[in-house]
Design an enzyme around this catalytic site. Structure first.
Site, PDB file in Angstrom:
ATOM      1  N   LYS A  80       0.824  -1.214   0.000  1.00  0.00           N
ATOM      2  CA  LYS A  80       0.000   0.000   0.000  1.00  0.00           C
ATOM      3  C   LYS A  80       0.860   1.267   0.000  1.00  0.00           C
ATOM      4  O   LYS A  80       0.372   2.345  -0.317  1.00  0.00           O
ATOM      5  CB  LYS A  80      -0.958   0.007   1.194  1.00  0.00           C
ATOM      6  CG  LYS A  80      -0.305   0.153   2.546  1.00  0.00           C
ATOM      7  CD  LYS A  80      -1.343   0.264   3.645  1.00  0.00           C
ATOM      8  CE  LYS A  80      -0.675   0.478   4.996  1.00  0.00           C
ATOM      9  NZ  LYS A  80      -1.645   0.679   6.077  1.00  0.00           N
ATOM     10  N   ASP A  81       2.159   1.148   0.348  1.00  0.00           N
ATOM     11  CA  ASP A  81       3.064   2.308   0.342  1.00  0.00           C
ATOM     12  C   ASP A  81       3.699   2.554  -1.021  1.00  0.00           C
ATOM     13  O   ASP A  81       4.370   3.567  -1.214  1.00  0.00           O
ATOM     14  CB  ASP A  81       4.203   2.099   1.353  1.00  0.00           C
ATOM     15  CG  ASP A  81       3.723   2.080   2.790  1.00  0.00           C
ATOM     16  OD1 ASP A  81       2.672   2.693   3.068  1.00  0.00           O
ATOM     17  OD2 ASP A  81       4.396   1.456   3.630  1.00  0.00           O
ATOM     18  N   ARG A 125      -7.358   8.741   4.205  1.00  0.00           N
ATOM     19  CA  ARG A 125      -8.442   7.780   3.964  1.00  0.00           C
ATOM     20  C   ARG A 125      -9.138   7.412   5.269  1.00  0.00           C
ATOM     21  O   ARG A 125     -10.371   7.428   5.365  1.00  0.00           O
ATOM     22  CB  ARG A 125      -7.862   6.517   3.290  1.00  0.00           C
ATOM     23  CG  ARG A 125      -8.865   5.367   3.143  1.00  0.00           C
ATOM     24  CD  ARG A 125      -8.155   4.099   2.697  1.00  0.00           C
ATOM     25  NE  ARG A 125      -7.146   3.673   3.650  1.00  0.00           N
ATOM     26  CZ  ARG A 125      -7.403   2.951   4.739  1.00  0.00           C
ATOM     27  NH1 ARG A 125      -8.638   2.572   5.015  1.00  0.00           N
ATOM     28  NH2 ARG A 125      -6.432   2.595   5.555  1.00  0.00           N
ATOM     29  N   ARG A 126      -8.352   7.076   6.296  1.00  0.00           N
ATOM     30  CA  ARG A 126      -8.945   6.707   7.580  1.00  0.00           C
ATOM     31  C   ARG A 126      -9.645   7.907   8.224  1.00  0.00           C
ATOM     32  O   ARG A 126     -10.725   7.773   8.781  1.00  0.00           O
ATOM     33  CB  ARG A 126      -7.858   6.160   8.514  1.00  0.00           C
ATOM     34  CG  ARG A 126      -7.332   4.798   8.084  1.00  0.00           C
ATOM     35  CD  ARG A 126      -6.117   4.389   8.891  1.00  0.00           C
ATOM     36  NE  ARG A 126      -5.649   3.059   8.500  1.00  0.00           N
ATOM     37  CZ  ARG A 126      -4.406   2.630   8.644  1.00  0.00           C
ATOM     38  NH1 ARG A 126      -3.487   3.428   9.168  1.00  0.00           N
ATOM     39  NH2 ARG A 126      -4.069   1.410   8.256  1.00  0.00           N
ATOM     40  N   ARG A 143       2.015  10.007  13.165  1.00  0.00           N
ATOM     41  CA  ARG A 143       3.031   9.497  12.254  1.00  0.00           C
ATOM     42  C   ARG A 143       4.016   8.607  13.004  1.00  0.00           C
ATOM     43  O   ARG A 143       4.076   8.594  14.223  1.00  0.00           O
ATOM     44  CB  ARG A 143       3.797  10.669  11.621  1.00  0.00           C
ATOM     45  CG  ARG A 143       2.979  11.521  10.654  1.00  0.00           C
ATOM     46  CD  ARG A 143       2.783  10.860   9.309  1.00  0.00           C
ATOM     47  NE  ARG A 143       4.000  10.189   8.890  1.00  0.00           N
ATOM     48  CZ  ARG A 143       5.092  10.810   8.416  1.00  0.00           C
ATOM     49  NH1 ARG A 143       5.094  12.128   8.287  1.00  0.00           N
ATOM     50  NH2 ARG A 143       6.149  10.129   8.060  1.00  0.00           N
ATOM     51  N   ARG A 149       3.796   4.783  16.899  1.00  0.00           N
ATOM     52  CA  ARG A 149       2.404   5.230  16.952  1.00  0.00           C
ATOM     53  C   ARG A 149       1.686   4.659  18.179  1.00  0.00           C
ATOM     54  O   ARG A 149       0.898   5.343  18.817  1.00  0.00           O
ATOM     55  CB  ARG A 149       1.676   4.843  15.669  1.00  0.00           C
ATOM     56  CG  ARG A 149       1.985   5.776  14.502  1.00  0.00           C
ATOM     57  CD  ARG A 149       1.216   5.404  13.268  1.00  0.00           C
ATOM     58  NE  ARG A 149       1.854   4.304  12.555  1.00  0.00           N
ATOM     59  CZ  ARG A 149       1.195   3.369  11.881  1.00  0.00           C
ATOM     60  NH1 ARG A 149      -0.129   3.367  11.849  1.00  0.00           N
ATOM     61  NH2 ARG A 149       1.842   2.429  11.237  1.00  0.00           N
ATOM     62  N   CYS A 234      -0.868   9.264  -2.702  1.00  0.00           N
ATOM     63  CA  CYS A 234      -0.961   9.355  -1.238  1.00  0.00           C
ATOM     64  C   CYS A 234      -1.792  10.555  -0.806  1.00  0.00           C
ATOM     65  O   CYS A 234      -1.787  10.914   0.351  1.00  0.00           O
ATOM     66  CB  CYS A 234       0.440   9.448  -0.637  1.00  0.00           C
ATOM     67  SG  CYS A 234       1.424   7.969  -0.847  1.00  0.00           S
TER      68      CYS A 234
END
Length: 303
Positions: A80-81, A125-126, A143, A149, A234
């Protein structure tokens, strides 16, 4: 002649877990390997939201450069990155079997859900999806790698933070105080690991072809085609999930406004043999349903 495959990876605990998984699989097949950890710009600059850094592939660029310079042979990424368009000379060599695709909320008690609350996430997105469901809540930026986190959540007064389930499960960091966010559409390719190699490196590409999981590859490619067509990268709140059940592809994709107030969603079911351009078709449906205007607003707000 057999060579030692130099595996490049970020140096976080999760990235090293992923690289070690690839290393173990290759060595079980008889290949010699050597792990080379490097620190990415995305791991170093933690005081700004990702979209403000303005760098596509911020977690992968350092490894791309190392590969093109000949310092490593392959690189392992959370898929996903990875930007939907790879640098010239670098190709996908294997998509490993996909893990849990869901997002989860790690919380300090759920009494806040129907009132006011503060949730932490570094993902647009979240954030957008959380505000779509809980418009009275506040979302703050978070971040760092998963360990950082989690520590920040413990050290702050936030009610909770959103994580990818797969990342926490892989390094055994998933706590008891979590709930599955089964209503949240995951990031394209969430839960999947990608290994890339140089296009000209037939030895490594052949070695890695043994690790490729075809059903996972089909699903993430649909999701990433959807993302690429929407021009998300992104910088936009885009969710996508493709799943295969009994030779049927079930796809859900959505584009949200930054504040979560607007949502444009598409759902499709197609036979697996009719999968060509499914991501693009679904993205075009979103764009024609108000997505063009919404993407312009998002880009104007982000700057």
């Amino acid at each position: 002649m057999a060579k030692t495959i130099r595996i490049g990876t970020r140096d976080s605990e999760l990235a090293l877990w992923q690289a070690n998984t690839v290393q173990k699989s290759l060595e079980e097949l008889g290949y010699k390997t050597h792990l080379i950890p490097v620190k990415s710009t995305g791991d170093i600059i933690l005081d700004k939201p990702l979209y403000e850094l303005g760098i596509t592939g911020i977690f992968t660029k350092t490894l791309d450069i190392a590969m093109l310079q000949g310092d490593i042979d392959i690189a392992v990424h959370s898929m996903k990155d990875v930007p939907t368009i790879l640098p010239k000379g670098i190709v996908e060599a294997a998509v490993l079997k996909r893990a849990n695709v869901q997002d989860i909320l790690v919380h300090k008690g759920l009494g806040f859900l129907e009132n006011e609350g503060t949730i932490a996430t570094g993902s647009l997105r979240r954030k957008a999806q959380w505000l779509h469901k809980y418009p009275t809540h506040t979302v703050v930026d978070l971040r760092g790698n998963v360990n950082t986190r989690m520590q920040k959540l413990n050290n702050n007064s936030w009610n909770g933070a959103i994580f990818a389930a797969a990342g926490l499960e892989r390094i055994d960091l998933k706590p008891d105080n979590y709930i599955d966010l089964d209503w949240m559409i995951p990031a394209p390719a969430q839960g999947a690991m990608l290994v890339v190699a140089k296009e000209e490196d037939e030895y490594c590409r052949k070695a890695l072809s043994n690790l490729n999981d075809s059903p996972s590859e089909i699903c993430v490619h649909i999701e990433r085609e959807f993302l690429r067509e929407l021009e998300g990268g992104c910088t936009a709140p885009i969710g996508a999930l493709a799943q295969i059940k009994e030779n049927i592809i079930y796809f859900t994709g959505a584009l949200f406004s930054l504040d979560g107030s607007d949502k444009i969603e598409v759902n499709k079911e197609v036979k697996i043999e009719d999968v060509d351009h499914l991501g693009k078709i679904c993205a075009q449906e979103i764009l024609n349903n108000g997505g063009h205007e919404l993407m312009k607003e998002i880009k104007a707000e982000i700057g």
